[in-house]
Design a protein around this motif. Structure first.
Motif, PDB file in Angstrom:
ATOM      1  N   LEU A 223       0.835  -1.194   0.000  1.00  0.00           N
ATOM      2  CA  LEU A 223       0.000   0.000   0.000  1.00  0.00           C
ATOM      3  C   LEU A 223       0.876   1.252   0.000  1.00  0.00           C
ATOM      4  O   LEU A 223       2.039   1.214   0.403  1.00  0.00           O
ATOM      5  CB  LEU A 223      -0.892   0.019   1.244  1.00  0.00           C
ATOM      6  CG  LEU A 223      -1.875  -1.136   1.423  1.00  0.00           C
ATOM      7  CD1 LEU A 223      -2.531  -1.051   2.796  1.00  0.00           C
ATOM      8  CD2 LEU A 223      -2.931  -1.123   0.324  1.00  0.00           C
ATOM      9  N   LYS A 224       0.305   2.359  -0.430  1.00  0.00           N
ATOM     10  CA  LYS A 224       1.004   3.629  -0.358  1.00  0.00           C
ATOM     11  C   LYS A 224       1.220   4.004   1.117  1.00  0.00           C
ATOM     12  O   LYS A 224       0.533   3.488   2.011  1.00  0.00           O
ATOM     13  CB  LYS A 224       0.213   4.718  -1.066  1.00  0.00           C
ATOM     14  CG  LYS A 224      -0.035   4.443  -2.543  1.00  0.00           C
ATOM     15  CD  LYS A 224       1.259   4.365  -3.325  1.00  0.00           C
ATOM     16  CE  LYS A 224       0.986   4.171  -4.811  1.00  0.00           C
ATOM     17  NZ  LYS A 224       2.252   4.005  -5.591  1.00  0.00           N
ATOM     18  N   PRO A 225       2.187   4.897   1.401  1.00  0.00           N
ATOM     19  CA  PRO A 225       2.477   5.241   2.803  1.00  0.00           C
ATOM     20  C   PRO A 225       1.254   5.690   3.605  1.00  0.00           C
ATOM     21  O   PRO A 225       1.060   5.249   4.751  1.00  0.00           O
ATOM     22  CB  PRO A 225       3.524   6.356   2.669  1.00  0.00           C
ATOM     23  CG  PRO A 225       4.240   6.031   1.406  1.00  0.00           C
ATOM     24  CD  PRO A 225       3.174   5.514   0.483  1.00  0.00           C
ATOM     25  N   ALA A 226       0.433   6.564   3.057  1.00  0.00           N
ATOM     26  CA  ALA A 226      -0.743   7.043   3.803  1.00  0.00           C
ATOM     27  C   ALA A 226      -1.731   5.911   4.052  1.00  0.00           C
ATOM     28  O   ALA A 226      -2.308   5.804   5.145  1.00  0.00           O
ATOM     29  CB  ALA A 226      -1.415   8.180   3.039  1.00  0.00           C
ATOM     30  N   GLU A 227      -1.946   5.071   3.045  1.00  0.00           N
ATOM     31  CA  GLU A 227      -2.843   3.921   3.211  1.00  0.00           C
ATOM     32  C   GLU A 227      -2.275   2.949   4.240  1.00  0.00           C
ATOM     33  O   GLU A 227      -3.037   2.332   5.016  1.00  0.00           O
ATOM     34  CB  GLU A 227      -3.035   3.219   1.873  1.00  0.00           C
ATOM     35  CG  GLU A 227      -3.709   4.065   0.808  1.00  0.00           C
ATOM     36  CD  GLU A 227      -3.679   3.407  -0.553  1.00  0.00           C
ATOM     37  OE1 GLU A 227      -4.638   3.605  -1.329  1.00  0.00           O
ATOM     38  OE2 GLU A 227      -2.686   2.705  -0.868  1.00  0.00           O
ATOM     39  N   SER A 228      -0.963   2.803   4.252  1.00  0.00           N
ATOM     40  CA  SER A 228      -0.321   1.916   5.221  1.00  0.00           C
ATOM     41  C   SER A 228      -0.524   2.426   6.640  1.00  0.00           C
ATOM     42  O   SER A 228      -0.830   1.652   7.557  1.00  0.00           O
ATOM     43  CB  SER A 228       1.176   1.798   4.909  1.00  0.00           C
ATOM     44  OG  SER A 228       1.392   1.203   3.643  1.00  0.00           O
ATOM     45  N   ARG A 229      -0.377   3.750   6.838  1.00  0.00           N
ATOM     46  CA  ARG A 229      -0.611   4.321   8.169  1.00  0.00           C
ATOM     47  C   ARG A 229      -2.048   4.085   8.610  1.00  0.00           C
ATOM     48  O   ARG A 229      -2.314   3.747   9.775  1.00  0.00           O
ATOM     49  CB  ARG A 229      -0.290   5.816   8.177  1.00  0.00           C
ATOM     50  CG  ARG A 229       1.182   6.140   8.287  1.00  0.00           C
ATOM     51  CD  ARG A 229       1.414   7.608   8.590  1.00  0.00           C
ATOM     52  NE  ARG A 229       1.097   8.440   7.438  1.00  0.00           N
ATOM     53  CZ  ARG A 229       1.973   8.755   6.488  1.00  0.00           C
ATOM     54  NH1 ARG A 229       3.209   8.316   6.545  1.00  0.00           N
ATOM     55  NH2 ARG A 229       1.617   9.534   5.481  1.00  0.00           N
ATOM     56  N   ASP A 230      -2.992   4.240   7.692  1.00  0.00           N
ATOM     57  CA  ASP A 230      -4.403   4.011   8.030  1.00  0.00           C
ATOM     58  C   ASP A 230      -4.631   2.571   8.463  1.00  0.00           C
ATOM     59  O   ASP A 230      -5.363   2.302   9.428  1.00  0.00           O
ATOM     60  CB  ASP A 230      -5.292   4.339   6.827  1.00  0.00           C
ATOM     61  CG  ASP A 230      -5.359   5.831   6.531  1.00  0.00           C
ATOM     62  OD1 ASP A 230      -4.997   6.623   7.433  1.00  0.00           O
ATOM     63  OD2 ASP A 230      -5.758   6.200   5.408  1.00  0.00           O
ATOM     64  N   LEU A 231      -4.031   1.626   7.747  1.00  0.00           N
ATOM     65  CA  LEU A 231      -4.190   0.218   8.103  1.00  0.00           C
ATOM     66  C   LEU A 231      -3.595  -0.072   9.469  1.00  0.00           C
ATOM     67  O   LEU A 231      -4.203  -0.771  10.292  1.00  0.00           O
ATOM     68  CB  LEU A 231      -3.530  -0.667   7.040  1.00  0.00           C
ATOM     69  CG  LEU A 231      -3.559  -2.176   7.316  1.00  0.00           C
ATOM     70  CD1 LEU A 231      -4.970  -2.677   7.510  1.00  0.00           C
ATOM     71  CD2 LEU A 231      -2.851  -2.941   6.193  1.00  0.00           C
ATOM     72  N   ILE A 232      -2.415   0.480   9.741  1.00  0.00           N
ATOM     73  CA  ILE A 232      -1.782   0.266  11.041  1.00  0.00           C
ATOM     74  C   ILE A 232      -2.655   0.823  12.163  1.00  0.00           C
ATOM     75  O   ILE A 232      -2.847   0.190  13.208  1.00  0.00           O
ATOM     76  CB  ILE A 232      -0.375   0.890  11.080  1.00  0.00           C
ATOM     77  CG1 ILE A 232       0.554   0.191  10.074  1.00  0.00           C
ATOM     78  CG2 ILE A 232       0.214   0.801  12.489  1.00  0.00           C
ATOM     79  CD1 ILE A 232       1.877   0.916   9.863  1.00  0.00           C
ATOM     80  N   HIS A 233      -3.215   2.012  11.953  1.00  0.00           N
ATOM     81  CA  HIS A 233      -4.105   2.615  12.950  1.00  0.00           C
ATOM     82  C   HIS A 233      -5.339   1.740  13.189  1.00  0.00           C
ATOM     83  O   HIS A 233      -5.758   1.557  14.344  1.00  0.00           O
ATOM     84  CB  HIS A 233      -4.539   4.015  12.518  1.00  0.00           C
ATOM     85  CG  HIS A 233      -3.476   5.058  12.671  1.00  0.00           C
ATOM     86  ND1 HIS A 233      -2.815   5.279  13.851  1.00  0.00           N
ATOM     87  CD2 HIS A 233      -2.979   5.980  11.768  1.00  0.00           C
ATOM     88  CE1 HIS A 233      -1.951   6.265  13.692  1.00  0.00           C
ATOM     89  NE2 HIS A 233      -2.026   6.700  12.443  1.00  0.00           N
ATOM     90  N   ARG A 234      -5.897   1.175  12.128  1.00  0.00           N
ATOM     91  CA  ARG A 234      -7.096   0.317  12.286  1.00  0.00           C
ATOM     92  C   ARG A 234      -6.755  -0.943  13.080  1.00  0.00           C
ATOM     93  O   ARG A 234      -7.531  -1.367  13.944  1.00  0.00           O
ATOM     94  CB  ARG A 234      -7.653  -0.059  10.918  1.00  0.00           C
ATOM     95  CG  ARG A 234      -8.295   1.107  10.163  1.00  0.00           C
ATOM     96  CD  ARG A 234      -9.222   0.608   9.062  1.00  0.00           C
ATOM     97  NE  ARG A 234      -8.518  -0.199   8.057  1.00  0.00           N
ATOM     98  CZ  ARG A 234      -7.914   0.297   6.992  1.00  0.00           C
ATOM     99  NH1 ARG A 234      -7.895   1.621   6.779  1.00  0.00           N
ATOM    100  NH2 ARG A 234      -7.338  -0.498   6.119  1.00  0.00           N
ATOM    101  N   ILE A 235      -5.598  -1.521  12.815  1.00  0.00           N
ATOM    102  CA  ILE A 235      -5.210  -2.723  13.550  1.00  0.00           C
ATOM    103  C   ILE A 235      -4.963  -2.382  15.017  1.00  0.00           C
ATOM    104  O   ILE A 235      -5.364  -3.138  15.917  1.00  0.00           O
ATOM    105  CB  ILE A 235      -3.944  -3.342  12.913  1.00  0.00           C
ATOM    106  CG1 ILE A 235      -4.259  -3.855  11.510  1.00  0.00           C
ATOM    107  CG2 ILE A 235      -3.413  -4.487  13.776  1.00  0.00           C
ATOM    108  CD1 ILE A 235      -3.046  -4.304  10.722  1.00  0.00           C
ATOM    109  N   ALA A 236      -4.338  -1.225  15.268  1.00  0.00           N
ATOM    110  CA  ALA A 236      -4.074  -0.818  16.646  1.00  0.00           C
ATOM    111  C   ALA A 236      -5.368  -0.672  17.446  1.00  0.00           C
ATOM    112  O   ALA A 236      -5.397  -0.960  18.658  1.00  0.00           O
ATOM    113  CB  ALA A 236      -3.300   0.502  16.650  1.00  0.00           C
ATOM    114  N   GLN A 237      -6.420  -0.244  16.806  1.00  0.00           N
ATOM    115  CA  GLN A 237      -7.701  -0.062  17.506  1.00  0.00           C
ATOM    116  C   GLN A 237      -8.347  -1.377  17.914  1.00  0.00           C
ATOM    117  O   GLN A 237      -9.246  -1.383  18.737  1.00  0.00           O
ATOM    118  CB  GLN A 237      -8.644   0.735  16.604  1.00  0.00           C
ATOM    119  CG  GLN A 237      -8.211   2.185  16.401  1.00  0.00           C
ATOM    120  CD  GLN A 237      -9.049   2.904  15.366  1.00  0.00           C
ATOM    121  OE1 GLN A 237      -9.956   2.323  14.750  1.00  0.00           O
ATOM    122  NE2 GLN A 237      -8.753   4.176  15.135  1.00  0.00           N
ATOM    123  N   THR A 238      -7.896  -2.471  17.331  1.00  0.00           N
ATOM    124  CA  THR A 238      -8.473  -3.790  17.664  1.00  0.00           C
ATOM    125  C   THR A 238      -7.723  -4.498  18.777  1.00  0.00           C
ATOM    126  O   THR A 238      -8.138  -5.561  19.225  1.00  0.00           O
ATOM    127  CB  THR A 238      -8.498  -4.689  16.424  1.00  0.00           C
ATOM    128  OG1 THR A 238      -7.155  -5.033  16.034  1.00  0.00           O
ATOM    129  CG2 THR A 238      -9.196  -3.990  15.258  1.00  0.00           C
TER     130      THR A 238
END
Length: 239
Positions: A223-238
């Motif tokens: 994924l692009k850097p911004a999309e990657s940050r979004d994915l990491i944030h979503r996983i952190a919330q779980t």
């Protein structure tokens, strides 16, 4: 294997390889001279009696590199790990490490990370498979802190973090961790692989080209850097 040990290391390690360089290769000579002037005795020398030589060599190569590209499948890159995450990894080592051995490795890893915060940092690109974000090393508190740390580091101008999400149909290579350390001139490039028996270093041009292609493919699948940050944030919330 091309590794340095201050002035002595450059003269010893580089000698057979430098003999292949043409006398007119001024860029190479200048790069080697800069390495000897930059730091004759590095911080890594204080660890020589405590850690495997491969870890010492890796720290020195990173220090002198102009750019770093890494790709990992089940681990967070060493230079992006929190202290607690690194300690959890070393506690799980096989064969088991004594407590003082763990602390030596943790402090060495933290010192390695300083290159990303110095005045002239190398560019750093890390490709991480999503599976590494779910491994859970160290328990929930450690995992949450690590997943917060990754996007924070990716905000640095010279640091790029990209995630390969689950669902990609193809995958280059075997899933082995790869570090490409680009020198000030191409002749100084090195690839480091993590193996069961420790660090393995490659410097033949055919080997380097193979792993450059592997890294290119992995970046293309990420994924692009911004999309990657979004994915990491979503996983952190779980967590």
């Amino acid at each position: 294997m091309r590794t340095a040990a201050g002035v002595r290391g450059v003269l010893t390690w580089r000698a057979p390889w430098c003999s292949r360089a043409r006398l007119g290769d001024a860029a190479l000579v200048d790069a080697l001279a800069a390495m000897t002037q930059r730091q004759a005795h590095g911080w890594w020398d204080s660890y020589r009696d405590h850690l495997p030589v491969g870890l010492i060599d890796l720290a020195e190569l990173e220090y002198h590199a102009a750019a770093l590209r890494v790709a990992l499948v089940i681990h967070i890159p060493a230079l992006l790990q929190t202290t607690d995450h690194a300690r959890a990894l070393f506690k799980a080592a096989v064969p088991p490490l004594r407590q003082y051995e763990i602390e030596h490795r943790v402090s060495h890893r933290v010192k390695r990370q300083e290159i990303l915060h110095r005045d002239d940092p190398p560019s750093y690109t890390a490709v991480i498979h999503e599976s590494a974000l779910h491994m859970g090393y160290g328990g929930e508190v450690t995992v949450r802190a690590q997943l917060r740390h990754l996007p924070e580091m990716s905000e640095l101008e010279h640091v790029t973090v990209r995630v390969i999400p689950f669902g990609k149909g193809s995958f280059p290579g075997t899933g082995q961790s790869v570090d490409h350390l680009a020198g000030r001139v191409p002749q100084l490039d090195t690839v480091q692989l993590d193996t069961r028996h420790g660090c393995e270093f490659l410097d033949a041009e055919t080997q380097l080209e193979k792993y450059r292609l592997v890294l290119d493919r992995m970046e293309a699948d990420a994924l692009k850097p911004a999309e990657s940050r979004d994915l990491i944030h979503r996983i952190a919330q779980t967590v």
